[in-house]
Design a protein around this motif. Structure first.
Motif, short mmCIF file in Angstrom:
data_model
loop_
_atom_site.label_atom_id
_atom_site.label_comp_id
_atom_site.label_asym_id
_atom_site.label_seq_id
_atom_site.Cartn_x
_atom_site.Cartn_y
_atom_site.Cartn_z
N ALA A 123 0.83 -1.22 0.00
CA ALA A 123 0.00 0.00 0.00
C ALA A 123 0.86 1.27 0.00
CB ALA A 123 -0.93 0.00 1.22
N HIS A 124 2.14 1.11 0.33
CA HIS A 124 3.06 2.25 0.34
C HIS A 124 4.16 2.04 -0.70
CE1 HIS A 124 1.01 2.68 4.25
NE2 HIS A 124 1.15 3.97 4.01
N GLN A 125 3.76 1.77 -1.89
CA GLN A 125 4.66 1.64 -3.06
C GLN A 125 5.61 0.46 -3.02
OE1 GLN A 125 6.46 5.34 -4.31
NE2 GLN A 125 4.77 6.51 -3.50
N GLY A 126 5.41 -0.44 -2.05
CA GLY A 126 6.28 -1.61 -1.96
C GLY A 126 6.21 -2.47 -3.20
N PHE A 127 7.35 -2.93 -3.65
CA PHE A 127 7.54 -3.78 -4.83
C PHE A 127 7.21 -3.06 -6.15
CE2 PHE A 127 6.85 -7.28 -1.56
CZ PHE A 127 8.20 -7.56 -1.45
N ASN A 128 6.94 -1.75 -6.11
CA ASN A 128 6.77 -1.01 -7.37
C ASN A 128 8.09 -0.91 -8.11
OD1 ASN A 128 4.19 -0.61 -6.56
ND2 ASN A 128 4.26 1.63 -6.48
N GLY A 129 9.20 -0.82 -7.33
CA GLY A 129 10.53 -0.68 -7.94
C GLY A 129 10.91 -1.93 -8.72
N ILE A 130 10.71 -3.09 -8.14
CA ILE A 130 11.09 -4.32 -8.84
C ILE A 130 10.15 -4.54 -10.04
CG2 ILE A 130 9.81 -5.87 -7.23
CD1 ILE A 130 13.07 -6.80 -9.03
N SER A 131 8.87 -4.17 -9.87
CA SER A 131 7.94 -4.33 -11.00
C SER A 131 8.39 -3.44 -12.16
CB SER A 131 6.52 -3.96 -10.58
OG SER A 131 6.13 -4.74 -9.46
N LYS A 132 8.81 -2.23 -11.83
CA LYS A 132 9.28 -1.32 -12.89
C LYS A 132 10.58 -1.85 -13.50
CE LYS A 132 9.90 3.51 -13.97
NZ LYS A 132 10.23 4.83 -13.46
N PHE A 134 11.42 -4.91 -13.91
CA PHE A 134 11.06 -5.97 -14.87
C PHE A 134 10.71 -5.35 -16.23
CE2 PHE A 134 9.39 -8.79 -11.15
CZ PHE A 134 10.67 -9.27 -10.93
N GLU A 135 10.01 -4.22 -16.19
CA GLU A 135 9.62 -3.57 -17.45
C GLU A 135 10.82 -2.94 -18.15
OE1 GLU A 135 6.68 -0.64 -16.36
OE2 GLU A 135 5.43 -2.17 -15.43
N MET A 136 11.73 -2.36 -17.35
CA MET A 136 12.86 -1.61 -17.93
C MET A 136 13.91 -2.54 -18.54
SD MET A 136 13.46 1.01 -14.74
CE MET A 136 15.01 1.68 -15.26
N GLY A 137 14.15 -3.67 -17.88
CA GLY A 137 15.25 -4.56 -18.30
C GLY A 137 16.50 -4.26 -17.48
N SER A 138 17.39 -5.26 -17.41
CA SER A 138 18.53 -5.19 -16.48
C SER A 138 19.46 -4.01 -16.75
CB SER A 138 19.37 -6.47 -16.59
OG SER A 138 18.56 -7.57 -16.53
N GLN A 139 19.88 -3.84 -18.00
CA GLN A 139 20.88 -2.80 -18.27
C GLN A 139 20.32 -1.41 -17.97
OE1 GLN A 139 24.21 -3.25 -18.83
NE2 GLN A 139 24.28 -1.04 -18.50
N ALA A 140 19.04 -1.21 -18.25
CA ALA A 140 18.44 0.11 -17.96
C ALA A 140 18.43 0.37 -16.46
CB ALA A 140 17.03 0.18 -18.53
N PHE A 211 18.22 -8.82 -10.04
CA PHE A 211 17.68 -8.76 -11.40
C PHE A 211 18.66 -8.04 -12.33
CE2 PHE A 211 15.23 -6.36 -14.58
CZ PHE A 211 14.69 -7.42 -15.28
N ALA A 212 19.26 -6.96 -11.81
CA ALA A 212 20.14 -6.15 -12.66
C ALA A 212 21.40 -6.90 -13.07
CB ALA A 212 20.51 -4.85 -11.92
N LYS A 248 10.69 -18.77 -6.81
CA LYS A 248 10.77 -19.03 -8.26
C LYS A 248 9.75 -18.16 -9.01
CE LYS A 248 13.62 -22.63 -8.32
NZ LYS A 248 14.97 -22.30 -8.74
N ASP A 249 10.15 -17.72 -10.18
CA ASP A 249 9.25 -17.05 -11.12
C ASP A 249 8.40 -15.97 -10.41
OD1 ASP A 249 7.92 -16.45 -13.45
OD2 ASP A 249 6.48 -18.11 -13.28
N ILE A 250 9.08 -15.01 -9.84
CA ILE A 250 8.40 -14.01 -9.00
C ILE A 250 7.32 -13.26 -9.78
CG2 ILE A 250 8.77 -11.84 -7.73
CD1 ILE A 250 11.54 -13.05 -6.92
N GLN A 251 6.10 -13.35 -9.31
CA GLN A 251 4.93 -12.68 -9.92
C GLN A 251 4.86 -12.93 -11.43
OE1 GLN A 251 2.71 -10.97 -7.83
NE2 GLN A 251 3.98 -11.75 -6.19
N GLY A 252 5.25 -14.14 -11.84
CA GLY A 252 5.15 -14.51 -13.26
C GLY A 252 6.17 -13.82 -14.16
N SER A 253 7.22 -13.24 -13.54
CA SER A 253 8.22 -12.49 -14.33
C SER A 253 9.27 -13.39 -14.97
CB SER A 253 8.94 -11.51 -13.40
OG SER A 253 9.66 -12.26 -12.42
N GLY A 254 9.36 -14.63 -14.49
CA GLY A 254 10.43 -15.51 -14.95
C GLY A 254 11.70 -15.32 -14.13
N PHE A 255 11.70 -14.35 -13.22
CA PHE A 255 12.89 -14.06 -12.40
C PHE A 255 12.81 -14.82 -11.08
CE2 PHE A 255 14.67 -10.98 -9.13
CZ PHE A 255 16.00 -11.29 -9.37
N ASP A 256 13.88 -15.57 -10.77
CA ASP A 256 13.95 -16.30 -9.49
C ASP A 256 14.86 -15.53 -8.55
OD1 ASP A 256 12.68 -18.28 -10.96
OD2 ASP A 256 14.49 -19.50 -11.20
#
Ligand SMILES: Cc1cc2nc3c(=O)[nH]c(=O)nc-3n(C[C@H](O)[C@H](O)[C@H](O)COP(=O)(O)O)c2cc1C
Ligand code: SF4
Length: 515
Positions: A123-132, A134-140, A211-212, A248-256
């Motif tokens: 409720a206080h923006q938790g896990f918004n960073g990791i979700s973003k 996933f969208e950006m990609g590692s190098q970004a 992830f990075a 494993k496969d956190i929130q369906g991202s494929g990232f463990d």
């Protein structure tokens, strides 16, 4: 409708009675049919006000400071549940100057949320960073950290983005994130406040780092002197796993990604990154030769990001809000914020997260309120036991890594320990050498033997046994330790010693003698 009451479950607050206060509030409410919901939050960092009890009235959190169990009945009678007047009432928590005048980038959820609730975190923006991420990609993500200019908050101030890039670019099927939570510096507690007040903020930072760089496993090396932190972190990690945010496969991202929590064994030098890796591997905490850097050959010989708790806890918001936004805080190469920790002889001790660039004096006076004794400041040690003693006439130095190096000091992990004019600085110089003698890992001679000889030389100076000759000997010993020690333990112990020789030499004659 039950009234929400917050009582911190945080080590400093508990040390001054927060658990008793919580129990007494629960008992009083039960006996008097008061409908309450008691939440154990972490700490806002205003340690001088602990235990800080808050009651939610019309969506506002009204704070009462320094509450004791004996105050509870009186507080209820004064209308606690409606924010009633009482000598312990501080007012709305979001109007306390100590807190509102900070730049809370990393610690903004501390005190605000229930540290063990994934829902509250979300409720206080938790896990918004990791979700973003996933969208950006590692190098970004790595590029964003580079843009932010974030430097390691454990002490050395090395740019985090460059370290992450090295690990990302190093070939290896297995890579690790090793979080340094050894927090051994005197006067420091920001890692602990973070881990006890917003443990999932650290978990998310480690996930983003993993992830990075391509790591699926993280370790937290936590100092053994933090048993409550251990329990809170452990429960938070389990809660994150149960909610599908670790594993494993956190929130369906494929990232463990998963995290192991490891307790240290009470050695200062195990906070040095290579000794920490040795200890994590189950070996004695002895320094490794560098190179190879841990980023190339770290834990179990694999590429490893070693970062401090605060470094890692800062990255989710950097990913959320952008590297440029973070870099807009601070000065020169000291971008962003640091959680300064006010300790020692200070009226209002606690954690103050501010952008770099304010002066040490502003921090000590405006937030700390000066010395607790009311006497003049004689010296301030910044950056832990290996930091120089800064004399009162240099307190206008801006808090900036390079400005501090310019006066022979360091910011380190941001611990600030204040001494008034009664301090015996010759004893403080002796303490620096003695600390090194006790904590040395023993691998190299300048540190192992030099520190023992250093104590002896200082004792002779205090006893006025050939003081001038021993002064020269001490300077020579400091040169040798600084030039020839294998790591910063022996290499930086001369900093506090030299600062005493330079600014407080008269204390050797005035000293009351060895303790
Ligand atoms: C003697 C010694 C003790 C140290 N203790 C700590 C510590 O307790 N916590 C920490 O984060 N870094 C500590 N460091 C710094 C680490 O070696 C390393 O620079 C840091 O963990 C890297 O993370 P960062 O880049 O995020 O700061 C210590 C260094 C030395 C030489
Ligand atoms: S300087 Fe001290 S702690 Fe560092 S390697 Fe040498 S003996 Fe060990």
């Amino acid at each position: 409708m039950r009234t929400r009451i917050y009582v911190p479950r945080e080590t400093a607050a508990i040390s001054v009675g927060a658990d008793d206060v919580a129990i007494t509030i629960a008992r009083y409410a039960k006996e008097n049919d008061a409908e309450i919901e008691l939440i154990r939050n972490g700490s806002w960092g205003a340690t001088w006000l602990e235990p800080l009890v808050e009651v939610v009235v019309d969506d506002k959190r009204i704070a009462y400071g320094n509450v004791e169990a004996a105050d509870v009945a009186g507080l209820f009678e004064a209308g606690l549940l409606t924010g009633g007047e009482h000598s312990k009432r501080v007012g709305p928590v979001d109007e306390i100057p100590y807190l509102v005048n900070q730049d809370r980038w990393t610690f903004w959820r501390c005190g605000l949320i229930n540290p063990l609730s994934v829902d509250d975190f979300r409720a206080h923006q938790g896990f918004n960073g990791i979700s973003k991420a996933f969208e950006m990609g590692s190098q970004a993500v790595i590029d964003t950290i580079k843009t932010s200019g974030l430097r390691g908050r454990g002490g050395a101030g090395f740019p985090a983005g460059i370290k992450w890039q090295t690990v990302a670019d190093t070939q290896g099927e297995q890579k690790y994130i090793a979080c340094n939570a050894d927090e051994g510096d005197s006067g420091t507690f920001s890692d602990r406040i973070m881990m006890e007040s917003d443990p999932l903020g650290l978990v998310e930072g480690m996930m983003i780092a993993g992830f990075a760089v391509g790591a699926d496993k993280g370790y937290i090396y936590l100092r053994s002197e933090y048993p409550l932190t251990y329990s809170i972190l452990n429960r938070a990690i389990v809660a994150a796993r149960e909610a599908g945010w670790l594993g494993k496969d956190i929130q369906g991202s494929g990232f463990d990604f998963d995290i192991d929590l490891h307790l240290g064994a009470g050695s200062y030098v195990c906070g040095e990154e290579t000794a920490m890796l040795e200890s994590l591997e189950g070996k004695p905490g002895v320094i490794r030769y560098k190179p190879p850097l841990p980023a190339i050959e770290g834990l179990f010989g694999k590429p490893t990001v070693v970062n401090n708790v605060v470094t890692l806890s800062s990255v989710a918001n950097i990913v959320n809000l952008g590297g440029e936004k973070y870099a807009s805080y601070g000065v020169n190469r000291s971008t962003g914020t640091l959680a300064f920790q006010l300790a020692g002889n200070i009226k209002r001790g606690g954690l103050v997260e501010k952008a770099f660039g304010l002066t040490l004096l502003e921090l000590i006076e405006d937030w700390g309120g000066g010395t607790a004794s009311g006497r003049p400041i004689k010296a301030v040690q910044v950056g832990g036991p290996l930091g120089a003693y800064i004399p009162a006439d240099q307190l206008d130095t801006p808090l900036d890594y390079e400005a501090f190096l310019g006066i022979g000091a360091m910011i380190g992990h941001g611990g600030i320990v204040v001494f008034d004019d009664t301090a015996d600085m010759a004893q403080q110089a002796r303490f620096a050498m003695e600390f090194c003698a006790i904590e040395s890992c023993g691998k190299c001679t300048p540190c192992r033997i030099g520190s023992v000889r250093g104590v002896e030389v200082i004792d002779r100076m205090i006893a006025d046994d050939n003081r001038d000759k021993n002064y020269e000997l001490l300077v020579e010993l400091c040169d040798t330790m600084e030039d020839a020690s294998l790591c910063a333990m022996g290499g930086m112990t001369p900093y506090p010693v030299r600062s005493v020789l330079k600014y407080f030499a008269e204390d050797f004659a005035a000293s009351k003698g060895s303790s």
